[in-house]
Design a protein around this motif. Sequence first.
Motif, PDB file in Angstrom:
ATOM      1  N   THR A 239      -2.608  20.262  -7.744  1.00  0.00           N
ATOM      2  CA  THR A 239      -3.078  19.018  -7.136  1.00  0.00           C
ATOM      3  C   THR A 239      -3.792  19.293  -5.815  1.00  0.00           C
ATOM      4  OG1 THR A 239      -1.300  17.758  -8.174  1.00  0.00           O
ATOM      5  CG2 THR A 239      -2.349  16.766  -6.247  1.00  0.00           C
TER       6      THR A 239
ATOM      7  N   THR B 284      11.737  23.361 -11.869  1.00  0.00           N
ATOM      8  CA  THR B 284      11.371  23.440 -10.448  1.00  0.00           C
ATOM      9  C   THR B 284      10.046  24.171 -10.283  1.00  0.00           C
ATOM     10  OG1 THR B 284      13.684  23.408  -9.770  1.00  0.00           O
ATOM     11  CG2 THR B 284      12.108  24.294  -8.191  1.00  0.00           C
ATOM     12  N   ASN B 285       9.898  25.291 -10.984  1.00  0.00           N
ATOM     13  CA  ASN B 285       8.651  26.055 -10.907  1.00  0.00           C
ATOM     14  C   ASN B 285       7.471  25.236 -11.415  1.00  0.00           C
ATOM     15  OD1 ASN B 285       9.947  28.240  -9.799  1.00  0.00           O
ATOM     16  ND2 ASN B 285      10.153  29.333 -11.741  1.00  0.00           N
ATOM     17  N   THR B 286       7.675  24.489 -12.474  1.00  0.00           N
ATOM     18  CA  THR B 286       6.614  23.643 -13.011  1.00  0.00           C
ATOM     19  C   THR B 286       6.176  22.621 -11.967  1.00  0.00           C
ATOM     20  OG1 THR B 286       7.429  23.926 -15.271  1.00  0.00           O
ATOM     21  CG2 THR B 286       6.028  22.013 -14.856  1.00  0.00           C
ATOM     22  N   GLY B 287       7.148  22.060 -11.278  1.00  0.00           N
ATOM     23  CA  GLY B 287       6.827  21.105 -10.210  1.00  0.00           C
ATOM     24  C   GLY B 287       6.003  21.748  -9.108  1.00  0.00           C
ATOM     25  N   HIS B 288       6.363  22.965  -8.734  1.00  0.00           N
ATOM     26  CA  HIS B 288       5.609  23.680  -7.691  1.00  0.00           C
ATOM     27  C   HIS B 288       4.177  23.964  -8.153  1.00  0.00           C
ATOM     28  CE1 HIS B 288       9.040  23.960  -5.161  1.00  0.00           C
ATOM     29  NE2 HIS B 288       9.676  24.896  -5.877  1.00  0.00           N
ATOM     30  N   VAL B 289       4.039  24.417  -9.393  1.00  0.00           N
ATOM     31  CA  VAL B 289       2.709  24.724  -9.929  1.00  0.00           C
ATOM     32  C   VAL B 289       1.855  23.460  -9.984  1.00  0.00           C
ATOM     33  CG1 VAL B 289       1.449  25.498 -11.988  1.00  0.00           C
ATOM     34  CG2 VAL B 289       3.443  26.779 -11.188  1.00  0.00           C
ATOM     35  N   CYS B 290       2.433  22.356 -10.384  1.00  0.00           N
ATOM     36  CA  CYS B 290       1.688  21.089 -10.423  1.00  0.00           C
ATOM     37  C   CYS B 290       1.250  20.678  -9.017  1.00  0.00           C
ATOM     38  CB  CYS B 290       2.534  19.983 -11.050  1.00  0.00           C
ATOM     39  SG  CYS B 290       2.704  20.145 -12.834  1.00  0.00           S
ATOM     40  N   GLY B 291       2.133  20.869  -8.052  1.00  0.00           N
ATOM     41  CA  GLY B 291       1.782  20.563  -6.664  1.00  0.00           C
ATOM     42  C   GLY B 291       0.638  21.421  -6.165  1.00  0.00           C
ATOM     43  N   ILE B 292       0.690  22.706  -6.474  1.00  0.00           N
ATOM     44  CA  ILE B 292      -0.383  23.623  -6.078  1.00  0.00           C
ATOM     45  C   ILE B 292      -1.695  23.211  -6.738  1.00  0.00           C
ATOM     46  CG2 ILE B 292      -1.206  25.999  -6.290  1.00  0.00           C
ATOM     47  CD1 ILE B 292       1.794  26.841  -5.968  1.00  0.00           C
TER      48      ILE B 292
END
Length: 65
Positions: free
Chosen positions: A22, A12-20
């Motif tokens: 982007t 989940t954290n990885t997904g958030h970091v990738c979103g940030i």
Amino acid sequence: MRSWRVISGAATNTGHVCGIATVAVGQTVTLGEVTSGSPQLNQITQHDAARRGSAARGRQPGAGQ
């Protein structure tokens, strides 16, 4: 069971970091476009101000005499 929650949280954290990341890339591109367009906008503004000043001088009483 606990290790599964840790792995799930990390994903989940990885997904958030990738979103940030982007969004940050998009902001960088936009900032670059603003930076490159700023001199053009400044030039147009100065040109318009000079043109308005010239037109205003032509309307003054006694202009051209």
